[in-house]
Design a protein around this motif. Sequence first.
Motif, PDB file in Angstrom:
ATOM      1  N   ASN A 115       0.856  -1.182   0.000  1.00  0.00           N
ATOM      2  CA  ASN A 115       0.000   0.000   0.000  1.00  0.00           C
ATOM      3  C   ASN A 115       0.895   1.235   0.000  1.00  0.00           C
ATOM      4  O   ASN A 115       1.478   1.602   1.014  1.00  0.00           O
ATOM      5  CB  ASN A 115      -0.897  -0.016   1.243  1.00  0.00           C
ATOM      6  N   GLN A 116       1.003   1.879  -1.146  1.00  0.00           N
ATOM      7  CA  GLN A 116       1.922   3.009  -1.280  1.00  0.00           C
ATOM      8  C   GLN A 116       1.503   4.219  -0.442  1.00  0.00           C
ATOM      9  O   GLN A 116       2.314   5.113  -0.216  1.00  0.00           O
ATOM     10  CB  GLN A 116       2.053   3.400  -2.743  1.00  0.00           C
ATOM     11  N   TYR A 117       0.276   4.230   0.049  1.00  0.00           N
ATOM     12  CA  TYR A 117      -0.156   5.319   0.917  1.00  0.00           C
ATOM     13  C   TYR A 117       0.544   5.275   2.281  1.00  0.00           C
ATOM     14  O   TYR A 117       0.488   6.240   3.046  1.00  0.00           O
ATOM     15  CB  TYR A 117      -1.671   5.280   1.112  1.00  0.00           C
ATOM     16  N   LEU A 118       1.197   4.155   2.583  1.00  0.00           N
ATOM     17  CA  LEU A 118       1.913   4.028   3.859  1.00  0.00           C
ATOM     18  C   LEU A 118       3.313   4.625   3.810  1.00  0.00           C
ATOM     19  O   LEU A 118       3.996   4.679   4.839  1.00  0.00           O
ATOM     20  CB  LEU A 118       2.005   2.560   4.267  1.00  0.00           C
ATOM     21  N   ILE A 119       3.750   5.058   2.634  1.00  0.00           N
ATOM     22  CA  ILE A 119       5.117   5.556   2.473  1.00  0.00           C
ATOM     23  C   ILE A 119       5.425   6.669   3.475  1.00  0.00           C
ATOM     24  O   ILE A 119       6.426   6.626   4.204  1.00  0.00           O
ATOM     25  CB  ILE A 119       5.364   6.039   1.028  1.00  0.00           C
ATOM     26  N   GLU A 120       4.605   7.690   3.518  1.00  0.00           N
ATOM     27  CA  GLU A 120       4.860   8.834   4.402  1.00  0.00           C
ATOM     28  C   GLU A 120       4.832   8.424   5.870  1.00  0.00           C
ATOM     29  O   GLU A 120       5.638   8.905   6.670  1.00  0.00           O
ATOM     30  CB  GLU A 120       3.833   9.939   4.143  1.00  0.00           C
ATOM     31  N   GLU A 121       3.912   7.550   6.216  1.00  0.00           N
ATOM     32  CA  GLU A 121       3.800   7.102   7.609  1.00  0.00           C
ATOM     33  C   GLU A 121       5.057   6.358   8.047  1.00  0.00           C
ATOM     34  O   GLU A 121       5.587   6.599   9.136  1.00  0.00           O
ATOM     35  CB  GLU A 121       2.565   6.213   7.758  1.00  0.00           C
ATOM     36  N   ILE A 122       5.542   5.444   7.195  1.00  0.00           N
ATOM     37  CA  ILE A 122       6.757   4.707   7.537  1.00  0.00           C
ATOM     38  C   ILE A 122       7.956   5.652   7.574  1.00  0.00           C
ATOM     39  O   ILE A 122       8.801   5.579   8.476  1.00  0.00           O
ATOM     40  CB  ILE A 122       6.981   3.559   6.524  1.00  0.00           C
ATOM     41  N   TYR A 123       8.022   6.550   6.598  1.00  0.00           N
ATOM     42  CA  TYR A 123       9.112   7.534   6.548  1.00  0.00           C
ATOM     43  C   TYR A 123       9.176   8.352   7.837  1.00  0.00           C
ATOM     44  O   TYR A 123      10.235   8.489   8.461  1.00  0.00           O
ATOM     45  CB  TYR A 123       8.915   8.447   5.343  1.00  0.00           C
ATOM     46  N   ASN A 124       8.047   8.885   8.274  1.00  0.00           N
ATOM     47  CA  ASN A 124       8.024   9.715   9.479  1.00  0.00           C
ATOM     48  C   ASN A 124       8.312   8.911  10.739  1.00  0.00           C
ATOM     49  O   ASN A 124       8.879   9.444  11.701  1.00  0.00           O
ATOM     50  CB  ASN A 124       6.667  10.416   9.606  1.00  0.00           C
ATOM     51  N   SER A 125       7.951   7.621  10.735  1.00  0.00           N
ATOM     52  CA  SER A 125       8.211   6.780  11.912  1.00  0.00           C
ATOM     53  C   SER A 125       9.695   6.543  12.123  1.00  0.00           C
ATOM     54  O   SER A 125      10.153   6.347  13.257  1.00  0.00           O
ATOM     55  CB  SER A 125       7.482   5.440  11.766  1.00  0.00           C
ATOM     56  N   PHE A 126      10.479   6.559  11.027  1.00  0.00           N
ATOM     57  CA  PHE A 126      11.931   6.420  11.152  1.00  0.00           C
ATOM     58  C   PHE A 126      12.619   7.781  11.281  1.00  0.00           C
ATOM     59  O   PHE A 126      13.678   7.874  11.889  1.00  0.00           O
ATOM     60  CB  PHE A 126      12.498   5.657   9.957  1.00  0.00           C
ATOM     61  N   LEU A 127      12.018   8.796  10.708  1.00  0.00           N
ATOM     62  CA  LEU A 127      12.594  10.129  10.828  1.00  0.00           C
ATOM     63  C   LEU A 127      12.487  10.640  12.265  1.00  0.00           C
ATOM     64  O   LEU A 127      13.431  11.249  12.795  1.00  0.00           O
ATOM     65  CB  LEU A 127      11.874  11.090   9.873  1.00  0.00           C
ATOM     66  N   LYS A 128      11.356  10.366  12.916  1.00  0.00           N
ATOM     67  CA  LYS A 128      11.135  10.782  14.306  1.00  0.00           C
ATOM     68  C   LYS A 128      10.571   9.589  15.076  1.00  0.00           C
ATOM     69  O   LYS A 128       9.378   9.535  15.384  1.00  0.00           O
ATOM     70  CB  LYS A 128      10.173  11.968  14.368  1.00  0.00           C
ATOM     71  N   PRO A 129      11.416   8.608  15.398  1.00  0.00           N
ATOM     72  CA  PRO A 129      10.923   7.391  16.061  1.00  0.00           C
ATOM     73  C   PRO A 129      10.354   7.686  17.448  1.00  0.00           C
ATOM     74  O   PRO A 129      10.841   8.546  18.164  1.00  0.00           O
ATOM     75  CB  PRO A 129      12.164   6.499  16.137  1.00  0.00           C
ATOM     76  N   ARG A 130       9.300   6.933  17.814  1.00  0.00           N
ATOM     77  CA  ARG A 130       8.650   7.137  19.115  1.00  0.00           C
ATOM     78  C   ARG A 130       9.472   6.556  20.261  1.00  0.00           C
ATOM     79  O   ARG A 130       9.265   6.903  21.417  1.00  0.00           O
ATOM     80  CB  ARG A 130       7.250   6.516  19.096  1.00  0.00           C
ATOM     81  N   GLU A 131      10.397   5.644  19.953  1.00  0.00           N
ATOM     82  CA  GLU A 131      11.317   5.087  20.942  1.00  0.00           C
ATOM     83  C   GLU A 131      12.566   4.630  20.190  1.00  0.00           C
ATOM     84  O   GLU A 131      12.614   4.680  18.969  1.00  0.00           O
ATOM     85  CB  GLU A 131      10.693   3.905  21.682  1.00  0.00           C
ATOM     86  N   TYR A 132      13.574   4.227  20.952  1.00  0.00           N
ATOM     87  CA  TYR A 132      14.775   3.745  20.272  1.00  0.00           C
ATOM     88  C   TYR A 132      14.426   2.487  19.491  1.00  0.00           C
ATOM     89  O   TYR A 132      13.595   1.681  19.894  1.00  0.00           O
ATOM     90  CB  TYR A 132      15.900   3.479  21.269  1.00  0.00           C
ATOM     91  N   LEU A 133      15.060   2.312  18.329  1.00  0.00           N
ATOM     92  CA  LEU A 133      14.786   1.175  17.452  1.00  0.00           C
ATOM     93  C   LEU A 133      15.907   0.160  17.542  1.00  0.00           C
ATOM     94  O   LEU A 133      17.074   0.512  17.699  1.00  0.00           O
ATOM     95  CB  LEU A 133      14.620   1.656  16.008  1.00  0.00           C
ATOM     96  N   SER A 134      15.547  -1.093  17.426  1.00  0.00           N
ATOM     97  CA  SER A 134      16.532  -2.173  17.448  1.00  0.00           C
ATOM     98  C   SER A 134      16.278  -3.095  16.273  1.00  0.00           C
ATOM     99  O   SER A 134      15.175  -3.149  15.716  1.00  0.00           O
ATOM    100  CB  SER A 134      16.460  -2.954  18.767  1.00  0.00           C
TER     101      SER A 134
END
Length: 252
Positions: A115-134
């Motif tokens: 679903n290409q509509y998720l592109i921005e959502e995924i992008y922003n989740s990595f640009l400003k993560p809600r917690e540290y990522l592992s």
Amino acid sequence: MKAIRLRLNQNLVNYKFPVSFQLKETYPLPPYSTVIGMVHNACNYTEYKPMLVSIQGKYHSKVNDLATRYEFKNGMTFDASRHQLKVGDFGISVGVSTIELLSDVELMIHIVPENQYLIEEIYNSFLKPREYLSLGRREDLVVIKEVKIVEIINEKLRGENLELPFNYRAYIPVTVIENEKVLVEGEISEIEYKGTMYKISKNYELINYGTKKSPKIFRKWNKIDVHYVSNVVSLRRKEITIDEDKYMVFLA
């Protein structure tokens, strides 16, 4: 078609090889399922979002370290003479195991949601993560060097051949090499399948092997046959998948 391109660094990491026990071995690059799990965790998804993933990278060396090992048997009640932990009425043994770690890992990952509509959502989740990522174990933190939305295209090259970044290796689906879209250089010509072959887990289905009244639910993993290779060169006049910055992409 758009993708999110991630450039990640990790210090010491284990991408657990599922059938290793005494020595907890690691894959040389994170499996597709591990990357997809990181994406779902970053976006706080509670249901599976279909996506294609390309994974490339390198590491400096492998080292061994000690790790805590927990062992238990289904239905075994706690016995103070053999168990170190008690959970309810059940016992767990605690010991020491050896774990294999990759050092100084560098990754380039392309994520293409169905679903290409998720592109921005995924992008922003990595640009400003809600917690540290592992990526790997919970303690295997990632340092995000780049998050970029890129265009993915299929193109027949007419100029210079493309290569992987310096010292990089990649998971390449078997079909890409069998269709002669890329060439693996520096190998013995008589060997048909070059590089190391893996069956890499991607996603799973929940299958009931019991009955409706007494269900026994197991995960049935979908696995991708890949070559783990280096020295990959694109072939002229063969259509290959690249991003807008001329990086080869091997989606699975």
